[in-house]
Design a protein around this motif. Structure first.
Motif, PDB file in Angstrom:
ATOM      1  N   SER A 292       0.841  -1.193   0.000  1.00  0.00           N
ATOM      2  CA  SER A 292       0.000   0.000   0.000  1.00  0.00           C
ATOM      3  C   SER A 292       0.874   1.240   0.000  1.00  0.00           C
ATOM      4  N   SER A 293       0.247   2.379  -0.264  1.00  0.00           N
ATOM      5  CA  SER A 293       0.987   3.642  -0.214  1.00  0.00           C
ATOM      6  C   SER A 293       1.464   3.932   1.208  1.00  0.00           C
ATOM      7  N   THR A 294       0.676   3.477   2.196  1.00  0.00           N
ATOM      8  CA  THR A 294       1.066   3.665   3.599  1.00  0.00           C
ATOM      9  C   THR A 294       2.343   2.901   3.906  1.00  0.00           C
ATOM     10  N   GLU A 295       2.419   1.646   3.440  1.00  0.00           N
ATOM     11  CA  GLU A 295       3.626   0.859   3.667  1.00  0.00           C
ATOM     12  C   GLU A 295       4.804   1.471   2.915  1.00  0.00           C
ATOM     13  N   GLY A 296       4.534   1.972   1.713  1.00  0.00           N
ATOM     14  CA  GLY A 296       5.599   2.581   0.929  1.00  0.00           C
ATOM     15  C   GLY A 296       6.252   3.737   1.664  1.00  0.00           C
ATOM     16  N   ARG A 297       5.444   4.616   2.226  1.00  0.00           N
ATOM     17  CA  ARG A 297       5.994   5.746   2.965  1.00  0.00           C
ATOM     18  C   ARG A 297       6.653   5.289   4.261  1.00  0.00           C
ATOM     19  N   SER A 298       6.112   4.263   4.898  1.00  0.00           N
ATOM     20  CA  SER A 298       6.685   3.752   6.139  1.00  0.00           C
ATOM     21  C   SER A 298       8.099   3.201   5.897  1.00  0.00           C
ATOM     22  N   VAL A 299       8.275   2.508   4.776  1.00  0.00           N
ATOM     23  CA  VAL A 299       9.594   1.974   4.431  1.00  0.00           C
ATOM     24  C   VAL A 299      10.581   3.126   4.242  1.00  0.00           C
ATOM     25  N   TYR A 300      10.146   4.156   3.527  1.00  0.00           N
ATOM     26  CA  TYR A 300      10.994   5.327   3.329  1.00  0.00           C
ATOM     27  C   TYR A 300      11.355   5.976   4.664  1.00  0.00           C
ATOM     28  N   GLU A 301      10.391   6.117   5.560  1.00  0.00           N
ATOM     29  CA  GLU A 301      10.631   6.796   6.828  1.00  0.00           C
ATOM     30  C   GLU A 301      11.643   6.042   7.696  1.00  0.00           C
ATOM     31  N   LYS A 302      11.640   4.707   7.597  1.00  0.00           N
ATOM     32  CA  LYS A 302      12.642   3.932   8.343  1.00  0.00           C
ATOM     33  C   LYS A 302      14.038   4.254   7.843  1.00  0.00           C
ATOM     34  N   LEU A 303      14.178   4.315   6.519  1.00  0.00           N
ATOM     35  CA  LEU A 303      15.490   4.611   5.939  1.00  0.00           C
ATOM     36  C   LEU A 303      15.900   6.054   6.220  1.00  0.00           C
ATOM     37  N   GLU A 304      14.968   6.963   6.079  1.00  0.00           N
ATOM     38  CA  GLU A 304      15.231   8.379   6.349  1.00  0.00           C
ATOM     39  C   GLU A 304      15.656   8.594   7.796  1.00  0.00           C
ATOM     40  N   SER A 305      15.053   7.841   8.712  1.00  0.00           N
ATOM     41  CA  SER A 305      15.349   7.999  10.130  1.00  0.00           C
ATOM     42  C   SER A 305      16.810   7.677  10.442  1.00  0.00           C
ATOM     43  N   VAL A 306      17.305   6.561   9.898  1.00  0.00           N
ATOM     44  CA  VAL A 306      18.689   6.187  10.199  1.00  0.00           C
ATOM     45  C   VAL A 306      19.679   7.097   9.457  1.00  0.00           C
ATOM     46  N   VAL A 307      19.301   7.564   8.280  1.00  0.00           N
ATOM     47  CA  VAL A 307      20.170   8.492   7.543  1.00  0.00           C
ATOM     48  C   VAL A 307      20.290   9.809   8.301  1.00  0.00           C
ATOM     49  N   THR A 308      19.170  10.280   8.834  1.00  0.00           N
ATOM     50  CA  THR A 308      19.170  11.519   9.612  1.00  0.00           C
ATOM     51  C   THR A 308      19.980  11.367  10.896  1.00  0.00           C
ATOM     52  N   GLN A 309      19.778  10.232  11.581  1.00  0.00           N
ATOM     53  CA  GLN A 309      20.417  10.029  12.875  1.00  0.00           C
ATOM     54  C   GLN A 309      21.917   9.786  12.774  1.00  0.00           C
ATOM     55  N   PHE A 310      22.320   8.928  11.832  1.00  0.00           N
ATOM     56  CA  PHE A 310      23.711   8.492  11.802  1.00  0.00           C
ATOM     57  C   PHE A 310      24.562   9.171  10.724  1.00  0.00           C
ATOM     58  N   LEU A 311      23.924   9.664   9.670  1.00  0.00           N
ATOM     59  CA  LEU A 311      24.686  10.300   8.600  1.00  0.00           C
ATOM     60  C   LEU A 311      24.441  11.808   8.540  1.00  0.00           C
ATOM     61  N   HIS A 312      23.469  12.280   9.344  1.00  0.00           N
ATOM     62  CA  HIS A 312      23.117  13.701   9.384  1.00  0.00           C
ATOM     63  C   HIS A 312      22.766  14.223   7.984  1.00  0.00           C
ATOM     64  N   GLY A 313      22.054  13.354   7.243  1.00  0.00           N
ATOM     65  CA  GLY A 313      21.636  13.719   5.896  1.00  0.00           C
ATOM     66  C   GLY A 313      20.134  13.631   5.749  1.00  0.00           C
ATOM     67  N   SER A 314      19.658  13.760   4.544  1.00  0.00           N
ATOM     68  CA  SER A 314      18.224  13.689   4.285  1.00  0.00           C
ATOM     69  C   SER A 314      17.976  13.075   2.916  1.00  0.00           C
ATOM     70  N   LEU A 315      16.791  12.500   2.760  1.00  0.00           N
ATOM     71  CA  LEU A 315      16.369  11.883   1.514  1.00  0.00           C
ATOM     72  C   LEU A 315      15.034  12.471   1.099  1.00  0.00           C
ATOM     73  N   ASN A 316      14.649  12.235  -0.127  1.00  0.00           N
ATOM     74  CA  ASN A 316      13.360  12.692  -0.627  1.00  0.00           C
ATOM     75  C   ASN A 316      12.516  11.485  -1.006  1.00  0.00           C
ATOM     76  N   TYR A 317      11.282  11.439  -0.517  1.00  0.00           N
ATOM     77  CA  TYR A 317      10.388  10.337  -0.886  1.00  0.00           C
ATOM     78  C   TYR A 317       9.755  10.631  -2.235  1.00  0.00           C
ATOM     79  N   PHE A 318       9.982   9.729  -3.188  1.00  0.00           N
ATOM     80  CA  PHE A 318       9.521   9.982  -4.545  1.00  0.00           C
ATOM     81  C   PHE A 318       8.253   9.223  -4.918  1.00  0.00           C
ATOM     82  N   GLY A 319       8.008   8.093  -4.236  1.00  0.00           N
ATOM     83  CA  GLY A 319       6.789   7.343  -4.534  1.00  0.00           C
ATOM     84  C   GLY A 319       6.969   5.848  -4.332  1.00  0.00           C
ATOM     85  N   MET A 320       5.910   5.108  -4.651  1.00  0.00           N
ATOM     86  CA  MET A 320       5.907   3.669  -4.398  1.00  0.00           C
ATOM     87  C   MET A 320       5.457   2.897  -5.636  1.00  0.00           C
TER      88      MET A 320
END
Length: 292
Positions: A201-229
């Motif tokens: 679902s679109s909900t799962e798609g965004r949830s997967v992105y948010e998991k990846l974004e979270s670790v990138v923000t926390q450990f790499l101090h970077g950011s990503l853009n969610y483009f779609g599912m």
């Protein structure tokens, strides 16, 4: 003047003569089997349906996923241009809907061993691609090999494909960690868009992105853009068995409509002002400069 400096000067002069028409977008993933080549081919089909001219450069050396899905066996590849004097138009294989396709063959790895004349010819020839297409999609290999990182580092726009599988997320993070820790990486120089594939679902798609974004923000101090599912769809398996792209095999399916939405987003999205529009020849130039 040493040889490396001489090569850089030749490349600089070649690039100054050309203004890029095409957008260069690198499509990559942290591991194989996540649908990276399928994304490249189906985005090309949907963009072509919108009236955009697309050329795919298959930089996934040793594999033939793109040509299988396009049903187009290349007669020539990049090494034929460099070593055997073929014209840039000769090494473009035409697939369905007039999509252009270039096989990297075995021509990428030894680029750092090319002569000054060969590099001059290569860059001059590749500059012609910028006037032949609206979009140049580069399908890299999977993982964190040097060749993959070089294409990602040189590209102004990157589509990172991942799935809900924990191993896919882990490998996507490993790729991003290697990228962020590379001395040549500039956070403001690359737009990294995440596409979540094989989701329910679109909900799962965004949830997967948010998991990846979270670790990138926390450990790499970077950011990503969610483009779609891209949803799970039985039609993708049927299309693979028929050696066809799903956008042609089942154009009215949910997955084909998802690719259509992604292509529309890509076509309508203006690059941020801080990202320079880079030609394909300039991208190759960056890789060559790094290796010389």
């Amino acid at each position: 003047m040493d040889q490396a400096e001489g090569i850089r000067n030749v490349i600089k002069l070649q690039n100054q003569r050309n203004v890029s028409k095409a957008r260069v977008i690198t499509i990559t993933s942290g591991k194989g089997g996540v649908g990276k080549s399928s994304v490249a081919v189906n985005l090309a089909i949907q963009l072509q349906k919108m009236g955009k001219k697309v050329i795919i450069f298959d930089a996934d050396l040793g594999l033939a996923n793109v040509e299988v899905m396009l049903g187009a066996i290349p007669k020539y590849n990049l090494s034929d241009l460099i070593y055997r004097g073929r014209d840039i138009k000769e090494i473009i294989t035409e697939g369905p809907m007039e999509i252009g396709f270039i096989s990297g063959g075995s021509g990428i790895t030894p680029m750092n061993n090319l002569s000054k004349d060969q590099i001059s010819y290569l860059v001059h020839s590749l500059s012609g691609l910028d006037q032949l297409a609206d979009f140049l999609l580069i399908d890299t290999g999977a993982g964190v090999s040097d060749s993959v990182l070089e294409f990602v580092l040189a590209s102004p726009e990157v589509l990172l494909i991942t799935t809900p599988e924990p191993s896919s997320l882990t490998d996507s993070y490993s790729l991003l960690k290697a990228l962020y820790r590379n001395p040549g990486f500039k956070k403001n120089g690359i737009q990294i868009h995440v596409i979540t594939n094989k989701v329910d679902s679109s909900t799962e798609g965004r949830s997967v992105y948010e998991k990846l974004e979270s670790v990138v923000t926390q450990f790499l101090h970077g950011s990503l853009n969610y483009f779609g599912m891209i949803p799970q769809d039985i039609n993708i398996e049927k299309a693979v068995r028929q050696q066809k792209a799903v956008s042609l095999f089942a154009p009215d399916s949910n997955i084909s409509r998802a690719f259509e939405v992604l292509a529309q987003n890509l076509a309508n999205r203006e690059q941020n002002q801080f990202v320079m529009r880079k030609s394909f020849s300039q991208l190759i130039t960056d890789i060559l400069n790094k290796n010389n």
